[in-house]
Design an enzyme around this catalytic site. Structure first.
Site, short mmCIF file in Angstrom:
data_model
loop_
_atom_site.label_atom_id
_atom_site.label_comp_id
_atom_site.label_asym_id
_atom_site.label_seq_id
_atom_site.Cartn_x
_atom_site.Cartn_y
_atom_site.Cartn_z
N PHE A 1 0.86 -1.18 0.00
CA PHE A 1 0.00 0.00 0.00
C PHE A 1 0.89 1.23 0.00
CE2 PHE A 1 -2.38 3.27 2.35
CZ PHE A 1 -3.60 3.27 1.70
N THR B 1 2.09 7.13 1.54
CA THR B 1 2.97 8.11 2.18
C THR B 1 4.10 8.55 1.26
OG1 THR B 1 2.49 7.15 4.34
CG2 THR B 1 4.47 8.50 4.18
N GLY C 1 2.50 12.70 4.71
CA GLY C 1 2.12 11.51 5.47
C GLY C 1 0.62 11.54 5.69
N SER C 2 0.22 12.00 6.87
CA SER C 2 -1.20 12.13 7.16
C SER C 2 -1.83 13.27 6.36
CB SER C 2 -1.41 12.36 8.65
OG SER C 2 -0.90 11.29 9.40
N ILE D 1 10.75 -3.40 35.41
CA ILE D 1 10.65 -4.48 36.39
C ILE D 1 11.77 -5.50 36.20
CG2 ILE D 1 9.22 -6.47 37.08
CD1 ILE D 1 6.76 -4.66 36.57
N HIS D 2 12.10 -5.80 34.95
CA HIS D 2 13.16 -6.77 34.65
C HIS D 2 14.57 -6.18 34.82
CE1 HIS D 2 9.92 -9.17 32.90
NE2 HIS D 2 10.75 -10.20 32.88
N GLU E 1 -0.11 4.49 10.36
CA GLU E 1 -1.56 4.59 10.22
C GLU E 1 -2.11 5.81 10.95
OE1 GLU E 1 -1.97 2.78 8.04
OE2 GLU E 1 -1.03 0.86 8.34
#
Length: 388
Positions: free
Chosen positions: A126, A129, A134-135, A337-338, A363
C-alpha cells in the site's frame, strides 16, 4: 448488554491462542539467537509453511469472503484473532487475505491482482505516504499524467511496508490537481515490472520498509482501481481498518508482556523479598492491567461498529490512540521491572520496546488521532453526552 463472547468466538480465540503457544512462541528464542549474530530472524518460506499448517485447521482468509475461499470472520472476530497473534513478536499472519480495497477490483483486475494475492502467489504493498506527505494527503506530489498509453507516473513513496518484496503496488497519485485531494487523487495497481524500483529504509525496529521510486512509469487504463478521482476514499478505507487492527495487536502484546512481568516479579528476590511484595511493583502491574482492559473494550467497540456497518472513524482513532500508547507504557514498565535483563537482548522485551514505538506513528500518529477526535467534538459530529 452481554459482554461475553459467543461459543464460536471463544472457540476461535482458544484455537488461535493454542496455535500461537505451540507453533510461534517456541520460535522466539531461535530468532533472538539468530538476530544477535546478525542473521535474518525467520525466512518467508517458513512463514508460508506455518500458514499452510494453519489452513489445515481452518484458518485461511479470515477476512476474505466465502466466494473467494475465505472464512469471512468479520471485524469483531478479526480483532479477537489479532489480539491473540499479538502475543508473539513473530511476524505471522494467516494466509488467504488481501488488502481490503482490492475487493473493489473489477472482474479482470480480480483475476490479475486479487485472486493471486489471496492464493499467496503475489504480494501487494500500500503506497500512499511520501517524503512531504504523510497524514497530510493534500500534499501528495506523485503525479499521474494522461497519455496515449494510459498514464505516466512520477514521484516517490516512502515507508512502504512490504515495498521491498511486493509484486505490485497500490499507488495513489494526483490526476487532477485543481480538484483537490478529495476528487483529484486516483488509485493505480502498478506491477513491479512496469519499472518502479524499491530501496530499503533501515529502522530502529525489525521492519525494513521501502522507498518506491517512479520515473516515467507507464500504467494502462485497465490498472486504475475504482473511479478516477476517488482514490482518497479507497485509501481511507484501508487506513481506518488498520487503526483498530493495530489496537488489537497492541492488546495481545501488552497481555504477554504483563504475564512476563508477573512471573519475574514472583521469582526475583531483593533484600529477602520477591519483587511481587513491593508496592511500587504492584502498582505497575495494576496500572498495566487497568489500561489493557480499557484498551480491549475500546477496540472491541470499534470492531463491533465496523461489523454493524456503522461509521467507525471516530472510534478507530480512539482505539488506536489509547491502545498504542497503552502498549508503550506497559512495555516500559515491564522493562523496568526486569531491570538489566529487560534491557538486554537475552529477552524479547527490548525488541518489543522498539517495535511498539512504531505503533504510535504509522496509520496516523498520536497527533493526528487527537486532531480527528477533537475535530469531531468541536464540529458536533460526536455529541456529548453520548447515546450508548
Amino acid at each position: 448488554m452481554d459482554f461475553r463472547l459467543t461459543r464460536e468466538q471463544r472457540m476461535v480465540q482458544q484455537t488461535v491462542r493454542e496455535f500461537v503457544k505451540e507453533e510461534l512462541i517456541p520460535l522466539e528464542n531461535e530468532i533472538l539467537n539468530s538476530e544477535r549474530i546478525g542473521r535474518k530472524g525467520i525466512e518467508s518460506e517458513y512463514i508460508k509453511t506455518l500458514q499452510k499448517k494453519a489452513r489445515d485447521i481452518g484458518f485461511w482468509g479470515i477476512s476474505t469472503p466465502e466466494e473467494y475461499g475465505g472464512a469471512n470472520f468479520g471485524p469483531l472476530m478479526t480483532a479477537i484473532v489479532r489480539m491473540e497473534l499479538g502475543r508473539t513478536f513473530i511476524p505471522f499472519t494467516f494466509g488467504g487475505d488481501a488488502d481490503n480495497i482490492l475487493f473493489h477490483c473489477n472482474d479482470e483486475q480480480k483475476e490479475r491482482f486479487l485472486i493471486p494475492v489471496i492464493n499467496g502467489e503475489k504480494q501487494s504493498c500500500f503506497a500512499l505516504t511520501e517524503p512531504q506527505a504523510g497524514s497530510d494527503v493534500a500534499s501528495i506530489r506523485m503525479t499521474a499524467k494522461k497519455s496515449n498509453c494510459g498514464w505516466i507516473l512520477n514521484g516517490e513513496k516512502i515507508f512502504i511496508t512490504n515495498g521491498n518484496t511486493a509484486d505490485f503496488a497500490i499507488v495513489f497519485a494526483v490526476t487532477d490537481k485543481e480538484s483537490g485531494p478529495y476528487k483529484g487523487i486516483t488509485c493505480f495497481l502498478v506491477e513491479r515490472e512496469r519499472g518502479w524500483r524499491s530501496e530499503p529504509i533501515y529502522t530502529m525496529g525489525e521492519r525494513t520498509p521501502a522507498s518506491l521510486i517512479f520515473e516515467n512509469v507507464e500504467v494502462p487504463d485497465e490498472n486504475v482501481l475504482g473511479p478516477i478521482g476517488e482514490g482518497l476514499r479507497l485509501a481511507m478505507q484501508w487506513i481506518i481498518q488498520g487503526r483498530w487492527i493495530i489496537a488489537a495487536r497492541a492488546i495481545g502484546a501488552a497481555e504477554r508482556l504483563l504475564e512476563m512481568a508477573i512471573g519475574y516479579a514472583k521469582l526475583r528476590t531483593t533484600f529477602g523479598k520477591p519483587l511481587a511484595d513491593r508496592q511500587s511493583i504492584q502498582w505497575m502491574l495494576a496500572d498495566s492491567e487497568v489500561e489493557i482492559e480499557a484498551a480491549r473494550w475500546l477496540t472491541l467497540h470499534a470492531a463491533w461498529r465496523a461489523e454493524q456497518g456503522l461509521d467507525v472513524r471516530h472510534e478507530a482513532s480512539i482505539a488506536k490512540l489509547y491502545a498504542s500508547n497503552m502498549a508503550h507504557r506497559v512495555v516500559d514498565r515491564v522493562l523496568q521491572i526486569h531491570g538489566g535483563m529487560g534491557y538486554s537482548k537475552e529477552l524479547p522485551i527490548e525488541r518489543w520496546y522498539r517495535e511498539i514505538r512504531l505503533w504510535r506513528i504509522f496509520e496516523g500518529p498520536d497527533e493526528i488521532q487527537r486532531h480527528i477526535i477533537a475535530r469531531n467534538l468541536i464540529k458536533g459530529h460526536v455529541k456529548i453526552p453520548k447515546d450508548i
